[in-house]
Design a protein around this motif. Structure first.
Motif, mmCIF file in Angstrom:
data_model
loop_
_atom_site.group_PDB
_atom_site.id
_atom_site.type_symbol
_atom_site.label_atom_id
_atom_site.label_comp_id
_atom_site.label_asym_id
_atom_site.label_seq_id
_atom_site.Cartn_x
_atom_site.Cartn_y
_atom_site.Cartn_z
ATOM 1 N N LEU A 237 0.832 -1.204 0.000
ATOM 2 C CA LEU A 237 0.000 0.000 0.000
ATOM 3 C C LEU A 237 0.865 1.252 0.000
ATOM 4 O O LEU A 237 1.944 1.282 0.604
ATOM 5 C CB LEU A 237 -0.894 0.038 1.243
ATOM 6 N N LYS A 238 0.398 2.288 -0.666
ATOM 7 C CA LYS A 238 0.966 3.616 -0.463
ATOM 8 C C LYS A 238 0.423 4.111 0.877
ATOM 9 O O LYS A 238 -0.753 3.891 1.184
ATOM 10 C CB LYS A 238 0.522 4.578 -1.572
ATOM 11 N N TRP A 239 1.251 4.803 1.641
ATOM 12 C CA TRP A 239 0.764 5.214 2.966
ATOM 13 C C TRP A 239 1.517 6.433 3.463
ATOM 14 O O TRP A 239 2.753 6.417 3.526
ATOM 15 C CB TRP A 239 0.925 4.074 3.967
ATOM 16 N N MET B 166 -8.394 2.020 -4.931
ATOM 17 C CA MET B 166 -8.367 3.461 -4.669
ATOM 18 C C MET B 166 -7.023 3.903 -4.103
ATOM 19 O O MET B 166 -6.558 5.011 -4.380
ATOM 20 C CB MET B 166 -9.500 3.842 -3.725
ATOM 21 N N ASN B 167 -6.383 3.053 -3.331
ATOM 22 C CA ASN B 167 -5.065 3.387 -2.789
ATOM 23 C C ASN B 167 -4.051 3.597 -3.910
ATOM 24 O O ASN B 167 -3.203 4.497 -3.835
ATOM 25 C CB ASN B 167 -4.601 2.267 -1.855
ATOM 26 N N ARG B 168 -4.144 2.797 -4.964
ATOM 27 C CA ARG B 168 -3.181 2.872 -6.061
ATOM 28 C C ARG B 168 -3.593 3.829 -7.180
ATOM 29 O O ARG B 168 -2.742 4.274 -7.952
ATOM 30 C CB ARG B 168 -2.967 1.466 -6.639
ATOM 31 N N TYR C 7 0.685 0.748 -10.409
ATOM 32 C CA TYR C 7 1.383 -0.520 -10.186
ATOM 33 C C TYR C 7 0.488 -1.498 -9.424
ATOM 34 O O TYR C 7 -0.148 -1.137 -8.431
ATOM 35 C CB TYR C 7 2.659 -0.242 -9.399
ATOM 36 N N PHE C 8 0.445 -2.735 -9.908
ATOM 37 C CA PHE C 8 -0.282 -3.777 -9.194
ATOM 38 C C PHE C 8 0.719 -4.567 -8.348
ATOM 39 O O PHE C 8 1.578 -5.286 -8.891
ATOM 40 C CB PHE C 8 -1.000 -4.714 -10.159
ATOM 41 N N PRO C 9 0.645 -4.472 -7.022
ATOM 42 C CA PRO C 9 1.702 -5.015 -6.144
ATOM 43 C C PRO C 9 1.512 -6.496 -5.807
ATOM 44 O O PRO C 9 1.440 -6.876 -4.631
ATOM 45 C CB PRO C 9 1.573 -4.132 -4.899
#
Length: 274
Positions: free
Chosen positions: A9-11, A115-117, A143-145
């Motif tokens: 996640l981006k955070w 939504m996070n990405r 990007y799909f992590p």
């Protein structure tokens, strides 16, 4: 630590850049407790036999629970939204509305990652009615992590996830536990905006109460490490800590590349150290 693993996640306030410094200050223990787990950078870059990981955000904890118990299905369904037709402003706002309207926990977990990405700057923000309201991010190719999620899901088998505030989490701390706290940080200066900082419910009183929780846990035989901005307020709040350490950390404070600068960080330690 040979190679760091990024969170999926981006955070805001994520601890990826600091994990070596944090891990170096955490003692050996049978369990690591994190009352503010966030994106989980410390969790995925340490090696404890077990973990108690909590956060007050129910969507975050629901995502982690879903990934722990149903990883293959979750990753397969999430991937379907990382295609060009979903990287679109209108599609994003329709997905955001779906998220705000549904009570289906699996669907909410899928949409939360999307939504996070795809949302602006990886923010996680809700309005007063509890609706997610982060605008579209307009990224060329989000990007799909998958690898990061697979790593998290495997390690999550050692973890218990809890949607709770820090009071509730500290009540479960046991003798011999290592505890790492990454609370919402204090403003860097008296001119910094305190309104948005305090509106999340973590005000100056909460900072003092957290320090008291740390002292009580240390008295019971746990070891607690808290990180924060190094300010005059922070030094007062942690004046009864067994240890205070300070370092400079490079942090992004704006969208622009020249918005990176070094800021002072404080580590307050209670109880036994490494």
């Amino acid at each position: 630590m040979t190679k760091k693993t990024r969170a999926f996640l981006k955070w805001a306030g994520g601890k990826f850049a600091l994990v070596e410094e944090i891990a170096r200050r955490l003692p050996d223990a049978d369990r690591l407790v994190e009352p503010f787990v966030g994106a989980g950078s410390v969790f995925i870059n340490t090696d404890y036999p077990s973990y108690l990981l909590s956060d007050i955000n129910p969507d975050l904890i629901n995502l982690y629970q879903t990934l722990k118990h149903d990883a293959d299905h979750y990753i397969r369904e999430s991937r379907k939204m990382f295609v060009p037709e979903w990287n679109d402003k209108e599609a994003y706002y329709k997905a955001r509305q779906r998220f705000n309207d549904t009570n289906d926990q699996f669907e909410r977990a899928v949409l939360f990652l999307y939504m996070n990405r795809h949302g602006y700057n990886g923010l996680c923000r809700y309005n007063k009615k509890g609706g997610f309201n982060v605008p579209f991010g307009s990224y060329k190719r989000p990007y799909f992590p998958q690898k990061e999620m697979e790593f998290f899901a495997e390690k999550a088998q050692r973890a218990t996830f809890l949607c709770a505030d820090y009071h509730t989490t500290f009540a479960q701390v046991q003798t011999g536990d290592a505890v790492y706290c990454d609370p919402p940080y204090l403003p860097l200066s008296s001119t910094a905006s305190f309104t948005s900082y305090a509106s999340g419910g973590f005000n100056m009183e909460a900072q003092h109460t957290l320090a008291e929780c740390a002292r009580e846990a240390a008295f019971k035989g746990a070891s607690v490490l808290i990180s924060n901005h190094d300010t005059q307020d922070a030094r007062k709040i942690y004046h009864q800590a067994d240890r205070q350490e300070f370092l400079m950390v490079k942090r992004t404070i704006s969208q622009k590349g020249n918005g990176r600068k070094k800021v002072n960080e404080i580590f307050a330690g209670y109880g036994a150290s490494r």
